[in-house]
Write a protein that holds these residues in place. Structure first.
Motif, PDB file in Angstrom:
ATOM      1  N   HIS A 243      16.014  -6.986  33.242  1.00 44.90           N
ATOM      2  CA  HIS A 243      16.822  -6.954  33.609  1.00 44.90           C
ATOM      3  C   HIS A 243      18.102  -6.501  32.266  1.00 44.90           C
ATOM      4  N   GLU A 244      17.300  -7.214  30.689  1.00 44.95           N
ATOM      5  CA  GLU A 244      17.540  -7.406  29.103  1.00 44.95           C
ATOM      6  C   GLU A 244      17.984  -5.775  29.118  1.00 44.95           C
ATOM      7  N   GLU A 247      21.060  -4.189  31.039  1.00 47.90           N
ATOM      8  CA  GLU A 247      22.000  -4.143  30.409  1.00 47.90           C
ATOM      9  C   GLU A 247      22.392  -3.645  28.889  1.00 47.90           C
ATOM     10  N   GLU A 283      12.228  -6.659  39.548  1.00 51.53           N
ATOM     11  CA  GLU A 283      12.515  -7.734  38.979  1.00 51.53           C
ATOM     12  C   GLU A 283      12.638  -7.051  37.678  1.00 51.53           C
ATOM     13  N   LYS A 284      12.878  -8.989  36.819  1.00 44.43           N
ATOM     14  CA  LYS A 284      12.622  -8.735  35.632  1.00 44.43           C
ATOM     15  C   LYS A 284      11.697  -8.999  34.857  1.00 44.43           C
TER      16      LYS A 284
END
Length: 338
Positions: A243-244, A247, A283-284
């Protein structure tokens, strides 16, 4: 003659010396402080110039004094580098000078000074290189941001004190660099441009002549002249979760991004954003690191861009990492830049 006798003899000379034991102890303490200063400067140098663009941007968003000082120092990196060189050389020269003074005072004028100076040269060189350069740089390379923030307050003061001399060095180096570049340009490019003028026919348009001159100049441009510098590189930390990562990619908006481990000097490979598309809903915890393409193309700073263009075409790559003479990451260049 055993070792205990030699030690007793040395202590006897030391205690009977005119200088006195207290003075020698004070001078030894000064030597230790100078070595600590040398280590501090070396560690700071690595930390300042090992920061990634993301770390610098994070400092810009902070309101602490250390972060503001760090951003200010990096904004004027030429003065910072000149200050580091000045202070580091001053400390090292002071260390060598004081060591020599202590040695000569201990052995006296009647002793064999040649052997003593040879031993001293070896010891001081080892101390400066190992304790003042290698160890602090290895330590600083592990956590450059922490070291840079810690050092920033001290270097703001040092830069202010050394600024007059630093500007003198910057001006002199700029003049020398400009003269060397100017000399090389006249020998190689002006003559070729004149040849273009003489060999083109009269009906050749000005645009066509300019195109030919552009081709001539193209062969003289080095990678360092057009590359994206280290501080402007947008790169990804290999330890980011998925997820990071997404971003960061949305912020960068590049189709290809280098991936590094701890610092930009350790490039793991290149991540192609198109490789992430099938996994965009994961998912992360998703191991995106398996998608990194390890075949990174490294090139030196002085490589000509016409040769690099051929390499890009032959290797079918669009990006290269530029390294300096020590193997550290100096910048980044893409096919679009050329």
């Amino acid at each position: 003659m055993d070792e205990s006798y030699l030690l007793q003899n040395f202590l006897f000379i030391l205690l009977q010396s005119e200088t006195g034991f207290t003075t020698y102890a004070s001078e030894a303490l000064v030597l230790i402080l100078l070595l600590v200063c040398s280590a501090f400067i070396s560690a700071s140098e690595v930390a300042f110039f090992a920061l990634s663009k993301q770390q610098i941007d994070a400092c810009k968003r902070e309101n602490t004094i250390s972060a503001k000082n760090l951003v200010s120092l990096l904004a004027n990196h030429k003065v910072l580098l000149a200050t580091i060189l000045i202070v580091n050389n001053l400390v090292n020269i002071s260390f060598v000078t004081l060591s020599t003074f202590i040695m000569l005072d201990l052995i006296g004028n009647d002793a064999d000074q040649t052997f003593a100076i040879s031993v001293l040269t070896f010891l001081t060189t080892f101390a400066i290189v190992f304790f003042g350069e290698v160890l602090p740089k290895v330590f600083s390379n592990q956590s450059p941001l922490r070291v840079a923030l810690f050092s920033s307050n001290a270097f703001v003061i040092l830069c202010s004190l050394a600024k007059p001399l630093a500007w003198v060095l910057i001006i002199i180096s700029s003049l020398v660099e400009r003269k060397i570049k100017k000399k090389g340009y006249k020998v190689s490019v002006d003559e070729l441009n004149a040849a273009v003028e003489m060999t083109t026919e009269s009906e050749t348009s000005d645009d066509q002549k300019e195109l030919l001159k552009g081709i001539v100049n193209f062969g003289t441009i080095t990678v360092k002249q057009i590359m994206r510098s280290r501080m402007d590189i947008s790169a990804l930390d290999v330890h980011l979760n998925f997820h990071e990562l997404i971003e960061n990619i949305n912020d960068f908006r590049y189709s290809r991004t280098p991936v590094y481990h701890e610092t930009l000097d350790h490039i793991e490979g290149i991540l192609y954003i198109k490789d992430l598309i099938p996994y965009i809903d994961r998912e992360k915890e998703f191991k995106w690191q398996d998608l990194i393409r390890k075949e990174t193309f490294f090139i030196p700073e002085n490589k000509k861009i016409d040769l690099l263009l051929k390499d890009f075409q032959e290797k079918r790559v669009h990006m290269a990492v530029v390294v300096d003479e020590y193997g550290g990451t100096s910048g980044l260049i893409t096919l679009e830049d050329i």
